[in-house]
Motif scaffolding. Sequence first.
Motif, short mmCIF file in Angstrom:
data_model
loop_
_atom_site.label_atom_id
_atom_site.label_comp_id
_atom_site.label_asym_id
_atom_site.label_seq_id
_atom_site.Cartn_x
_atom_site.Cartn_y
_atom_site.Cartn_z
N PRO A 158 0.55 -1.26 0.02
CA PRO A 158 0.58 -0.04 -0.06
C PRO A 158 0.92 1.07 -0.38
CG PRO A 158 -0.10 -1.18 2.08
CD PRO A 158 0.70 -1.92 1.24
N PRO A 159 0.02 2.07 -0.21
CA PRO A 159 1.36 3.92 -0.23
C PRO A 159 1.92 4.01 0.88
CG PRO A 159 -1.10 3.66 -0.93
CD PRO A 159 -1.18 2.34 -0.78
N THR A 160 1.01 3.98 2.00
CA THR A 160 2.02 4.45 3.05
C THR A 160 1.95 3.49 4.12
OG1 THR A 160 -0.88 3.74 4.26
CG2 THR A 160 -0.87 5.34 3.38
N LEU A 161 3.19 2.55 3.49
CA LEU A 161 3.39 1.36 3.77
C LEU A 161 4.98 1.81 4.44
CD1 LEU A 161 3.77 -2.15 4.44
CD2 LEU A 161 5.08 -1.93 2.17
N LEU A 162 5.90 2.45 3.95
CA LEU A 162 6.79 2.28 4.60
C LEU A 162 6.69 3.83 5.06
CD1 LEU A 162 9.14 2.90 1.74
CD2 LEU A 162 8.98 1.26 3.48
N PRO A 163 6.12 4.49 5.68
CA PRO A 163 5.37 6.21 6.22
C PRO A 163 5.35 5.45 7.65
CG PRO A 163 4.49 6.75 4.16
CD PRO A 163 5.07 5.31 3.95
N ALA A 164 3.88 4.03 7.84
CA ALA A 164 3.70 3.33 8.34
C ALA A 164 4.47 2.62 9.47
CB ALA A 164 2.28 2.56 8.34
N LEU A 165 5.80 1.90 8.94
CA LEU A 165 7.18 1.22 9.58
C LEU A 165 7.68 2.29 10.12
CD1 LEU A 165 7.34 -1.29 6.73
CD2 LEU A 165 5.73 -1.63 8.93
N ALA A 166 7.79 3.40 10.17
CA ALA A 166 8.33 4.25 10.12
C ALA A 166 8.13 4.90 11.21
CB ALA A 166 8.79 5.94 9.57
N ARG A 167 7.02 5.27 11.86
CA ARG A 167 6.35 5.40 12.72
C ARG A 167 6.46 4.27 13.91
NH1 ARG A 167 4.88 9.51 8.96
NH2 ARG A 167 4.69 10.60 9.68
N LEU A 168 6.57 3.64 13.62
CA LEU A 168 7.07 1.91 15.01
C LEU A 168 7.95 2.70 15.81
CD1 LEU A 168 7.25 -1.35 12.49
CD2 LEU A 168 4.93 -0.75 14.22
N GLU A 170 8.37 5.83 17.21
CA GLU A 170 8.01 6.54 17.61
C GLU A 170 7.41 5.93 19.21
OE1 GLU A 170 5.50 8.78 15.09
OE2 GLU A 170 6.77 9.40 13.70
N ILE A 171 6.17 4.90 18.75
CA ILE A 171 4.98 3.89 19.67
C ILE A 171 6.47 3.30 20.75
CG2 ILE A 171 3.62 2.84 19.62
CD1 ILE A 171 2.68 3.44 17.11
#
Length: 486
Positions: A158-168, A170-171
Amino acid sequence: MANIFELPDDLLASLIESFPCRDAQIRALATLLYPRAAPCRNLIIHGTEATGKSAVTSHLLEALSSASSRDDDDDAPLFNHAIVKSVECVTARHLYERVVGAVGDALQWEGRATVGRCETVAALTVELTKMLKYDQPQERDSRFVLVFDGIDRQREAPPTLLPALARLSEIIPNLTTIFILTAPSPSLLRVSSVPQLYFPPYTKSEYITILSRPPYLPPSLPNTTPQETTDLWARFTAAVHDALAKPASRSLPGLARTCAALWPRFTAPVAAGTHRAREFTKLLVAARAYFQDEAVLEPGITLAKGPISTATKTGEKEARSSSKDLAALLPPTARLLLIAAYLASHNAPRHDQTIFSTWHSGRRRRGGGGIAHHITKKAKHRKIARKLLGPSAFVLERMVAIYAATRQEWVNDNDDGAENQPTVDGDVGMAIATLASLRLLIRVGGAGGAGDTMDRGGKWRVGVGWEVVRGVGRSMGVEVEEWLVE
């Protein structure tokens, strides 16, 4: 107790010894990953193929993890890692579940067997939070590194895959996420201040340095000292790089394979005793044919004979190979349709009735005495042969009409036997679809839409040249030139 911002120099020294010409990248990577240096949340490692990105990262992480497990200091930080190869994951869900499994195996987490389906990044975050939750004081400065190798080649991402993985990261505070790819875009992770580590292509001097070390260094030649063999090998690799850098050695593995293939031939005079290892110029002159002949590197390549130019030999070789392959692979109906498509692309529609109608073509064409030859005499004003011009578009119905009008005569002229002759009710639609899938027929438009292969008003053009069609025609006993209007 180790000092703050202190790198394990003994580990880095052994790693630099294993990966020469990558000491700057190794030290920078260790600084950005080691818990007592300057660990980061996200890291992008990029570079072209075969520049050592994955190998250096994997060996460094393995060395840091092993050192952490062997350290007897109670205050030593814990370090662990997991590597996920994205090219092995079919879907994004497969990637998420592979990440959960790899992290669980690295931590030897007891609950990894009970993990269910992981279909979203949110579910992935929940599972990683359970596994990477450090409560003990000695675990607060620990570090876990999660590597996504080749993430830019992830299928069905999905187009948001890399930005979502980069937020890991932060959590999960103690997590570092590494993305290994070829060429990052400016807004890849949509996160500011993400460090990037570049692995540039090797230079000529670096190639020679790496190839002059084991395991690439060849054994000593007969009647030659090891130093003479090493010096000859260094000059030989430089010559191979200069001669074949573009076609054969665009990467370190390619150059190594090329050198390994040419080295026995290059040093054959030394082994035979006719030349010495120090006579590099004489050896290079004796082996110049090997540096010019691609058949040494690709045994399947054969060159044409005769005093003709390289471009002419290459063109004739490709045409001969293509026509032979098509004649052997295509069924008779597809071959006849391909010839009909070529005639439709190179003959004007106004000549169809004269050439292909039953009333005009009652006799067979032998020795170039057909209707096409007769029309050629009336069209002497044309200065360029039509077969040398580019193919023009034709309507599908016209190609099928030419095939129907000429099929019986072409079949009768075929001497291969009745078992190889196309029948009257042959599957013309299947043959057209086969030619279109192989790009031998190219669709250029049509009122019925680009997806309708059998649209009678769709426009096509032939996708092969004269040499190929002539070979296909002769395999069917058809001289295509007799049916062309010049």
